[in-house]
Write a protein that holds these residues in place. Sequence first.
Motif, short mmCIF file in Angstrom:
data_model
loop_
_atom_site.label_atom_id
_atom_site.label_comp_id
_atom_site.label_asym_id
_atom_site.label_seq_id
_atom_site.Cartn_x
_atom_site.Cartn_y
_atom_site.Cartn_z
N ARG A 1 0.88 -1.17 0.00
CA ARG A 1 0.00 0.00 0.00
C ARG A 1 0.91 1.21 0.00
N GLN B 1 -1.00 5.93 -5.07
CA GLN B 1 -2.34 5.36 -5.21
C GLN B 1 -3.14 6.08 -6.30
N GLN B 2 -2.94 7.40 -6.39
CA GLN B 2 -3.63 8.16 -7.43
C GLN B 2 -3.14 7.75 -8.81
N ILE C 1 -2.02 4.79 -9.61
CA ILE C 1 -2.60 3.47 -9.87
C ILE C 1 -4.05 3.61 -10.33
N THR C 2 -4.79 4.52 -9.70
CA THR C 2 -6.18 4.74 -10.09
C THR C 2 -6.28 5.34 -11.48
N ASP C 3 -5.45 6.35 -11.76
CA ASP C 3 -5.51 7.03 -13.05
C ASP C 3 -5.07 6.13 -14.20
N ARG C 4 -4.02 5.36 -13.97
CA ARG C 4 -3.43 4.57 -15.05
C ARG C 4 -3.88 3.12 -15.05
N THR C 5 -4.58 2.69 -14.01
CA THR C 5 -4.92 1.27 -13.84
C THR C 5 -3.65 0.43 -13.96
N ASP D 1 -6.63 -5.94 -6.23
CA ASP D 1 -6.78 -5.14 -5.02
C ASP D 1 -6.50 -6.01 -3.81
N THR E 1 -8.89 -0.32 1.04
CA THR E 1 -8.65 0.62 -0.05
C THR E 1 -7.17 0.96 -0.18
N GLY E 2 -6.68 0.94 -1.41
CA GLY E 2 -5.33 1.40 -1.69
C GLY E 2 -4.29 0.32 -1.77
N SER F 1 -8.33 -1.73 -19.43
CA SER F 1 -9.06 -1.24 -18.25
C SER F 1 -9.15 -2.26 -17.13
#
Length: 562
Positions: A181, A187-188, A190-194, A204, A208-209, A281
């Motif tokens: 983590r 983390q951002q 990872i979220t933006d780029r998957t 996951d 979260t994270g 995705s």
Amino acid sequence: MQFKQTLVRLAFILLPSFGYAQTTYLPQGDKQNILLERLEIKAGRDSVLNFSKTRPYSRNKYVINGVNNFLKHDSAGLSRVDQYNVQGIYRNNLEWLTPEQREQYKSRKPILKNFYTTPANLYEVHVKDFDFVINPVFQYTVSKEKDNDQHLFLNTRGVSMRGKIADKIGFAAYVTDNQERDPLYVQQFITDRTAVPGAGFYKDFKATGGVDYFDARGYITFNVTKYIDVAFGYDKNFIGSGQRSLFLSDFSNNALFLKLNTRIWKFNYQNLFMELSNADSRLTDRLVGKKYAAMHHLDINLTKWLNVGLFEGIVFGRQNKFEFGYLNPVIFYRSIEQQNGSEDNGLAGLDFKANVARKFQFYGQLMLDEFKLSELRAGNGWWANKWGIQVGAKYIDAFGIKNLDLQVEHNRVRPFTYSHRDSVANYTHYNQPLAHPLMANFSETMGILRYQPAPRWMVLGKLIYYTQGRDSSALSYGSNIFLPNEPPYRGSDYGYSIGSGWKTNTLYGSLLLSYELRENLFVEGNMVVRRLQTKTAPIIEQNTAIFSFGVRWNMHRRDFEF
């Protein structure tokens, strides 16, 4: 699948012709790289060490041969720490020493007689026609981030192995299971780029994270002739002399590759063919689309202290088809691309490296994606003037202080560089950039201080500042290279400069204190501060500080320097 079959067939066509001493390569982030960099600059004119732009390094042809060559001519300039690090290189590459030389690195008290018979390796075999080394891989780090109540950690367990058979076939493998983590800005990402930086498929993990992923690498190597090495496997590669690379970096996931390296006279010529993954995705279980890359890099020693290189690369996608014209190891890719209808993403570049006064190294890269001279002269910000530039310098034993090394580097990349008219042929792999982690539309300056006051101690400080023009929610200003560079994603044809768009300034600083408890086992404390400010609306300011402590064994550090 066709590309994999093509590479396997080519490998076995070449395989019967090998007959020369084989090699394996230093793993990513290996501590031996520090000494090799210093020895190259100290020697200034070393015919082996001067070919240092393509990594990873061959253990026998570059590492052992380079160190031996340096000691033969320049050993008087080594400090106590350098001498300790030279011994560390020999301890970590015993398969390339004679049986008599290996005897001096025997452990005084091996474990159960058969384990850690030498300090560097858990278990090893060195007999006629067979060498084998196996080691555990472990890293556990805990972190605390300002204004973040999450438990941040990295937990890695695994194994690495390497060996050679009859001095004709080399092999290596690295397998780890990882849970982590990371700080909020990662983390951002990872979220933006998957995508997890440096990794591939992930799941996951718990709350979260957190993420859970498997990192498996491996390759075989053999020789076609005395001068040509062949490697086939799944791993990372890097081209350049700097902290960053504008040609090819090790930031993204591992990739299937076939590599031919030709080293003769004043030339080192590398051909690299890779199978890459399209952006995906991860929303459902399905086969990830494939694309391909082919790259050439030619090093030329113009003088004993000046090395100049030529680079060309192409990324392309086909439906169940590999473009066999790109397997040609000599011809310019641009000519093949034009014959095919100019549908592919071609890049070309120049680089240089100069070792001066046994203290300094100056280096740089010029990367050209696409440009038109008339538009460049007009200075009106034409979107398709796509290029990047890197300049840097290293200063070892700075100000007369032994083992104090300084480095400064500047990178700048124009908007839309590395992007393409479609979302397949962009310069990316598994949702991550192939070159610089910031992708495009940025100007970055960094400074690095590395100091080894004693054999087992190291202090490493880094300061990075960059300006980037990020994309808005409606239009691309050329920073996100995953977006097609055609309308409706791109707006006008003119008016683009570095920083155009959502202008963002970021300051990143880190300070690492590391102590080597025993060979390749490190206890480390690290502090990171990061400040992000946007200069155009919407105005955002993000400040954070992260403190980490961990243990690392036979593995590279996981740093997120962006």
